[in-house]
Design a protein around this motif. Structure first.
Motif, PDB file in Angstrom:
ATOM      1  N   ASN A 262       0.837  -1.199   0.000  1.00  0.00           N
ATOM      2  CA  ASN A 262       0.000   0.000   0.000  1.00  0.00           C
ATOM      3  C   ASN A 262       0.868   1.244   0.000  1.00  0.00           C
ATOM      4  O   ASN A 262       1.799   1.359   0.792  1.00  0.00           O
ATOM      5  CB  ASN A 262      -0.911  -0.035   1.231  1.00  0.00           C
ATOM      6  CG  ASN A 262      -1.728   1.222   1.399  1.00  0.00           C
ATOM      7  OD1 ASN A 262      -1.262   2.180   2.018  1.00  0.00           O
ATOM      8  ND2 ASN A 262      -2.929   1.222   0.863  1.00  0.00           N
ATOM      9  N   ARG A 263       0.591   2.177  -0.871  1.00  0.00           N
ATOM     10  CA  ARG A 263       1.427   3.378  -1.019  1.00  0.00           C
ATOM     11  C   ARG A 263       1.523   4.171   0.293  1.00  0.00           C
ATOM     12  O   ARG A 263       2.609   4.572   0.707  1.00  0.00           O
ATOM     13  CB  ARG A 263       0.847   4.260  -2.128  1.00  0.00           C
ATOM     14  CG  ARG A 263       1.451   5.657  -2.244  1.00  0.00           C
ATOM     15  CD  ARG A 263       2.862   5.624  -2.753  1.00  0.00           C
ATOM     16  NE  ARG A 263       3.426   6.961  -2.875  1.00  0.00           N
ATOM     17  CZ  ARG A 263       4.699   7.216  -3.128  1.00  0.00           C
ATOM     18  NH1 ARG A 263       5.558   6.222  -3.303  1.00  0.00           N
ATOM     19  NH2 ARG A 263       5.131   8.445  -3.236  1.00  0.00           N
ATOM     20  N   LYS A 264       0.396   4.403   0.951  1.00  0.00           N
ATOM     21  CA  LYS A 264       0.406   5.174   2.192  1.00  0.00           C
ATOM     22  C   LYS A 264       1.242   4.478   3.267  1.00  0.00           C
ATOM     23  O   LYS A 264       2.032   5.110   3.970  1.00  0.00           O
ATOM     24  CB  LYS A 264      -1.016   5.390   2.692  1.00  0.00           C
ATOM     25  CG  LYS A 264      -1.121   6.262   3.947  1.00  0.00           C
ATOM     26  CD  LYS A 264      -2.565   6.480   4.329  1.00  0.00           C
ATOM     27  CE  LYS A 264      -2.669   7.342   5.584  1.00  0.00           C
ATOM     28  NZ  LYS A 264      -2.044   6.704   6.761  1.00  0.00           N
ATOM     29  N   SER A 265       1.094   3.173   3.380  1.00  0.00           N
ATOM     30  CA  SER A 265       1.868   2.432   4.384  1.00  0.00           C
ATOM     31  C   SER A 265       3.342   2.395   4.023  1.00  0.00           C
ATOM     32  O   SER A 265       4.206   2.408   4.908  1.00  0.00           O
ATOM     33  CB  SER A 265       1.324   1.000   4.517  1.00  0.00           C
ATOM     34  OG  SER A 265       0.019   1.012   5.047  1.00  0.00           O
ATOM     35  N   ASP A 268       4.821   5.377   5.277  1.00  0.00           N
ATOM     36  CA  ASP A 268       5.051   5.222   6.726  1.00  0.00           C
ATOM     37  C   ASP A 268       6.357   4.476   6.979  1.00  0.00           C
ATOM     38  O   ASP A 268       7.111   4.812   7.902  1.00  0.00           O
ATOM     39  CB  ASP A 268       3.888   4.472   7.372  1.00  0.00           C
ATOM     40  CG  ASP A 268       2.598   5.277   7.381  1.00  0.00           C
ATOM     41  OD1 ASP A 268       2.675   6.514   7.260  1.00  0.00           O
ATOM     42  OD2 ASP A 268       1.518   4.658   7.510  1.00  0.00           O
ATOM     43  N   GLU A 317       9.170  12.744   7.965  1.00  0.00           N
ATOM     44  CA  GLU A 317       8.335  12.851   6.762  1.00  0.00           C
ATOM     45  C   GLU A 317       8.870  13.919   5.812  1.00  0.00           C
ATOM     46  O   GLU A 317       8.720  13.793   4.591  1.00  0.00           O
ATOM     47  CB  GLU A 317       6.893  13.158   7.169  1.00  0.00           C
ATOM     48  CG  GLU A 317       6.241  11.996   7.894  1.00  0.00           C
ATOM     49  CD  GLU A 317       4.908  12.321   8.528  1.00  0.00           C
ATOM     50  OE1 GLU A 317       4.158  11.368   8.815  1.00  0.00           O
ATOM     51  OE2 GLU A 317       4.621  13.520   8.751  1.00  0.00           O
ATOM     52  N   SER A 326       8.137  11.196  -1.849  1.00  0.00           N
ATOM     53  CA  SER A 326       6.730  11.536  -1.691  1.00  0.00           C
ATOM     54  C   SER A 326       6.487  12.879  -2.366  1.00  0.00           C
ATOM     55  O   SER A 326       7.436  13.621  -2.665  1.00  0.00           O
ATOM     56  CB  SER A 326       6.320  11.597  -0.215  1.00  0.00           C
ATOM     57  OG  SER A 326       6.940  12.686   0.444  1.00  0.00           O
ATOM     58  N   GLU A 330       1.140  14.477  -0.802  1.00  0.00           N
ATOM     59  CA  GLU A 330       1.198  13.383   0.174  1.00  0.00           C
ATOM     60  C   GLU A 330       1.746  13.876   1.508  1.00  0.00           C
ATOM     61  O   GLU A 330       1.259  13.476   2.579  1.00  0.00           O
ATOM     62  CB  GLU A 330       2.065  12.246  -0.371  1.00  0.00           C
ATOM     63  CG  GLU A 330       1.400  11.472  -1.496  1.00  0.00           C
ATOM     64  CD  GLU A 330       2.340  10.487  -2.171  1.00  0.00           C
ATOM     65  OE1 GLU A 330       1.877   9.402  -2.564  1.00  0.00           O
ATOM     66  OE2 GLU A 330       3.547  10.807  -2.314  1.00  0.00           O
ATOM     67  N   GLU A 333      -0.917  15.783   3.313  1.00  0.00           N
ATOM     68  CA  GLU A 333      -1.913  14.843   3.831  1.00  0.00           C
ATOM     69  C   GLU A 333      -1.414  14.224   5.145  1.00  0.00           C
ATOM     70  O   GLU A 333      -2.198  14.035   6.095  1.00  0.00           O
ATOM     71  CB  GLU A 333      -2.208  13.759   2.797  1.00  0.00           C
ATOM     72  CG  GLU A 333      -3.317  12.799   3.187  1.00  0.00           C
ATOM     73  CD  GLU A 333      -4.697  13.448   3.249  1.00  0.00           C
ATOM     74  OE1 GLU A 333      -5.574  12.879   3.938  1.00  0.00           O
ATOM     75  OE2 GLU A 333      -4.897  14.503   2.618  1.00  0.00           O
ATOM     76  N   GLN A 334      -0.134  13.911   5.206  1.00  0.00           N
ATOM     77  CA  GLN A 334       0.443  13.392   6.447  1.00  0.00           C
ATOM     78  C   GLN A 334       0.354  14.426   7.568  1.00  0.00           C
ATOM     79  O   GLN A 334       0.028  14.096   8.711  1.00  0.00           O
ATOM     80  CB  GLN A 334       1.904  12.995   6.222  1.00  0.00           C
ATOM     81  CG  GLN A 334       2.085  11.764   5.353  1.00  0.00           C
ATOM     82  CD  GLN A 334       3.545  11.511   5.010  1.00  0.00           C
ATOM     83  OE1 GLN A 334       4.299  12.448   4.725  1.00  0.00           O
ATOM     84  NE2 GLN A 334       3.953  10.250   5.015  1.00  0.00           N
ATOM     85  N   THR A 337      -3.136  14.636   8.895  1.00  0.00           N
ATOM     86  CA  THR A 337      -3.396  13.524   9.815  1.00  0.00           C
ATOM     87  C   THR A 337      -2.783  13.806  11.183  1.00  0.00           C
ATOM     88  O   THR A 337      -3.418  13.589  12.225  1.00  0.00           O
ATOM     89  CB  THR A 337      -2.831  12.217   9.237  1.00  0.00           C
ATOM     90  OG1 THR A 337      -3.480  11.936   7.993  1.00  0.00           O
ATOM     91  CG2 THR A 337      -3.048  11.055  10.201  1.00  0.00           C
TER      92      THR A 337
END
Length: 573
Positions: A262-265, A268, A317, A326, A330, A333-334, A337
């Motif tokens: 998964n791209r988001k993970s 991470d 990040e 990234s 993105e 978005e981090q 969150t």
């Protein structure tokens, strides 16, 4: 004093590590004490490693028993002059076994596939004695092909694995992976960077080694030098794993391999890599005074983990973004969150960053159902405090890079000792002015909300809030089979006002049975400001309550780019 260690793994499936400590050139006339560390630097919780120790015994060079007595939970006193066991040894062997069956970055794990040795969990030291020039010999099953560590290899025979640590700190700070792990690496600035991992990975569309190499180049660019001879990224991949722990010349990482598709993970994962690697400078070298030299037998308190971890969180990040791994979208978005997590933590109103740091030993690493109402994470809020500082430095034509460079320069002027808050605040003032210093100091010691909107605006961004139409009860749920239980009750929420408790099992809402498989439907038909009759099971008794949900609190919908050039300058792109 000459001190050497030997570890062996006769049967990996039993999870047992045999440890033998040989001591010579020592004054054996007076009693002395071996101790097992109770915690690991970088992980601020007393973990009681001695609970896994068994079979402690001691012998002299002729094999005669030497008297040893456990004096408290993690200490063993050797007395060669004990009247029942009086000996005059030239050397002794202190031996014990350690049960190793906990797969985390801060514990040891041995099974039929590998051995991961985390120093503080297996290596005892000698109390009140300087332990220098230590030798470690490792024996392991012949079918295992690799031993990975950053300890200096002093082996003279192919079948004998010997290593040297300059002192006890280095021994504990040098994890060891043994087995058939994958090994690879790259050179950067003429120094070896090893990439090794245990576990299976699915086929991925990204190249882990190449991405790590990009992160190394980007992170190292900020302080401008590599303070190690070689470095090792050591990873464990297995379902459910997550974590990282920094060491002076290595890091241990743990991650769920199936999440990496998964791209988001995967972002991470990259942030985790950048986080632990940046600790080479910030924590392992730039550090609060309390964090080195260490007292391994008790808590080492500091109010400055907002610097050690908060600064690192802000940078991790950002390093991924600067590396081109990234996009700005993105990254924002981090940050959205992160900001929403902070705004959803009521404990931020009561817990300062200094207090959160100081109480890490009893709060952050021991969360309970009320933690979000009473505490705040120095990782989360600390990272966003540095988001604000970076914005505050912008009008002075400075950035977080300048701040880190000053921290690094200060460290090099006195590497033997750590820093205090005044040094940090003085650096900020040297880059800006006294008002900025005082304002940032207040962010650290106070509990006011961070000025995130103003900081974002300074960076060419706009934080856009939205009032959600979703209903809000303030009740977080957990499930056991088909049963629905309240996990947490948020402060000042409808659920708290209506006297719901953590641990309550929801039985019915307006007479309708509450079950896991139907929970989404139940939660969908609840309406704000409507009253509902709820039956819960509490301590074995049925209790009737009334629940009046509200609308969800406002949260951040997006972080907009208003000025792309200002964003690039603010974040060093």
């Amino acid at each position: 004093m000459h001190l050497s260690y030997k570890i062996s793994i006769p049967k990996p499936s039993n999870h047992m590590l045999n440890v033998k400590i040989s001591l010579s050139e020592f004054d054996f006339d007076a009693p002395f004490t071996f101790f097992m560390p109770v915690w690991s630097p970088g992980s601020y919780l007393v973990r009681e490693y001695s609970r896994h120790v068994q079979g402690v015994r001691c012998f002299d060079e002729q094999g005669r028993r030497v008297f040893v007595e456990q004096s408290d939970k993690n200490r063993y006193t050797v007395n060669c002059q004990h009247p029942d066991f009086k000996v005059a040894p030239r050397s002794i062997s202190f031996e014990y076994e350690v049960y190793c069956n906990e797969l985390t970055v801060r514990t040891s794990h041995i099974d039929s596939t590998h051995a991961f040795i985390h120093g503080p969990s297996v290596f005892m030291g000698i109390e009140d004695h300087a332990m220098k020039d230590l030798v470690l010999e490792v024996e392991f099953p012949p079918l295992w092909s690799n031993l990975s560590t950053t300890l200096k290899d002093i082996s003279t025979e192919r079948a004998v694995f010997k290593y040297q640590a300059s002192d006890y700190d280095e021994l504990l700070d040098s994890p060891i992976e043994i087995g058939c792990q994958e090994t690879d690496g790259f050179m950067y600035e003429g120094k070896e960077h090893w990439w090794i991992y245990w576990g299976l990975l699915p086929k991925l569309e990204w190249n882990l080694k190449q991405d790590i190499e990009k992160l190394v180049a980007e992170v190292a660019k900020v302080p401008g030098e590599l303070p190690y001879e070689k470095y090792m990224f050591m990873a464990h991949f297995a379902p459910g794993l997550y974590g990282g722990l920094e060491h002076s010349s290595s890091t241990v990482l743990a991650f769920d391999p199936l999440k990496m598709v998964n791209r988001k993970s995967y972002l991470d994962w990259l942030s985790l890599v950048a986080h632990e690697y940046f600790h080479v400078w910030n924590v392992k070298r730039i550090r609060p005074k309390a964090l080195g030299p260490f007292d391994y037998q008790k808590e080492n308190y500091t109010k400055m983990l907002w610097l050690s971890e908060g600064l690192t969180v802000f940078m991790d990040e950002l390093f991924v973004l600067r590396s081109g791994l990234s996009t700005v979208e993105e990254y924002l978005e981090q940050q959205k969150t992160n900001m929403n997590r902070l705004l959803s933590t009521a404990g931020r109103k009561f817990d300062s960053l200094e207090d959160s740091s100081f109480n890490a030993w009893i709060k952050l690493y021991r969360p309970n159902e009320n933690s979000m109402n009473s505490t705040v994470s120095y990782y989360l809020k600390g990272g966003l405090a540095f988001f604000v500082l970076n914005a505050w430095l912008k009008p002075f034509d400075k950035s977080i890079n300048d701040f880190i460079a000053k921290l690094w320069s200060d460290y090099k002027s006195h590497p033997e000792s750590g820093i205090d808050e005044d040094i940090v605040f003085n650096i900020i003032e040297s880059l800006s002015d006294k008002k900025t210093r005082d304002d940032f100091s207040y962010l650290i010691s106070g509990t006011d909300d961070l000025p995130l909107e103003a900081a974002a605006k300074e960076c060419g961004l706009e934080i856009v809030f939205e009032q959600s139409l979703k209903v809000w009860t303030g009740l977080d749920m957990k499930f056991q089979a088909e049963q629905v239980f309240i996990d947490r009750v948020h402060l000042d929420s409808p659920g708290m006002k209506d006297e719901f408790n953590s641990g309550d099992e929801l039985i019915t809402i307006d007479g309708l049975r509450v079950m896991k498989s139907q929970w989404d439907k139940h939660s969908e038909w609840l309406k704000p400001e409507q009253k509902y009759q709820v039956v819960v099971a509490r301590h074995g008794r049925l209790t009737e309550l009334e629940l009046t949900p509200a609308r969800s609190p406002s949260l951040i919908k997006e972080i907009k780019v208003l000025d792309a050039k200002a964003v690039s300058k603010a974040f060093g792109l």
